[in-house]
Motif scaffolding. Sequence first.
Motif, short mmCIF file in Angstrom:
data_model
loop_
_atom_site.label_atom_id
_atom_site.label_comp_id
_atom_site.label_asym_id
_atom_site.label_seq_id
_atom_site.Cartn_x
_atom_site.Cartn_y
_atom_site.Cartn_z
N UNK A 101 0.84 -1.20 0.00
CA UNK A 101 0.00 0.00 0.00
C UNK A 101 0.87 1.25 0.00
N UNK A 102 0.23 2.38 -0.21
CA UNK A 102 0.92 3.66 -0.18
C UNK A 102 0.08 4.65 0.60
N UNK A 103 0.69 5.35 1.54
CA UNK A 103 -0.02 6.36 2.32
C UNK A 103 0.96 7.45 2.72
N UNK A 104 0.52 8.68 2.65
CA UNK A 104 1.37 9.84 2.97
C UNK A 104 2.67 9.83 2.18
N UNK A 105 2.57 9.35 0.94
CA UNK A 105 3.74 9.33 0.08
C UNK A 105 4.73 8.22 0.40
N UNK A 106 4.35 7.32 1.31
CA UNK A 106 5.23 6.22 1.70
C UNK A 106 4.70 4.91 1.12
N UNK A 107 5.55 4.20 0.38
CA UNK A 107 5.20 2.88 -0.10
C UNK A 107 5.60 1.86 0.97
N UNK A 108 4.66 1.04 1.37
CA UNK A 108 4.93 0.13 2.49
C UNK A 108 4.31 -1.24 2.26
#
Length: 265
Positions: free
Chosen positions: A76-83
């Motif tokens: 997933x991606x959230x706040x510009x962070x791919x995790x």
Amino acid sequence: MARSRNIKPGFFSNEDLADLDFAARLLFIGMWTEADREGRLEDRPKRLKMALFPADNIDIDGMLDALELKGFIRRYETSGVKAIQVVNWSKHQNPHVKEAASTIPAEGQHQPVQGEHGESTGQAPGENSSFPADSLSLDSLNLIPDSLTPSSESPEDLFDRFWKLYPRKVGKANAQKAWAKLKVHSALFDRMAAALAAWSVSADWTKDGGQFIPHPATWLNGKRWEDELPVPANVHHLPTSRHHGFAERDYTAGLIPREDGTYAF
């Protein structure tokens, strides 16, 4: 930074994992050592390759997709962070209480979940959990019980699992005959599965497209799960010491013997 994690023998018998390439299964294990105490890690395939497979030419991104398709992870991606989130991590893993809090946002959140005084909301050992702190219980992955738990699986069921795990699927009828002679039980199967996982990534079995992998019947008849793995060719042994062979040296060579038993130059 890698963390210390545990794995149970039943991991190697998971039917969904057995459908994946052996490298993808090994990647999944390696990801646990890279994940933080919430089971999250950055979705950076190149970094994972350098951390876990620095000497291998493999497609990390494709294997991550395969693991996600099987439901073992979420990308997933959230706040510009791919995790990446390891599924059901917080339910089945109890990290050490002193392990650093996660700095990776959870899926759908804009910052890491923090508890009081900045501590992670992950469970501390022994807190509201029925699982022991030193065990990574993967019941959510439908793993078979470990060898201490009685298994209701028949030898035929265990053979089906073996056949899915074995990387060279030839001579099935002969393999079934060899299997029947061994009277395989769950504890023996766990040892076989663990050995297969190790041999499947060995140089002997991966070189030249796997042409040197023995037939399944040969492997079973020879009880090859008891074989010792060869030392990898890229492991450098310590150099031979120059300080040896003292007992074999002739310390009187070139000297003149005297009548009193001593020697002179």
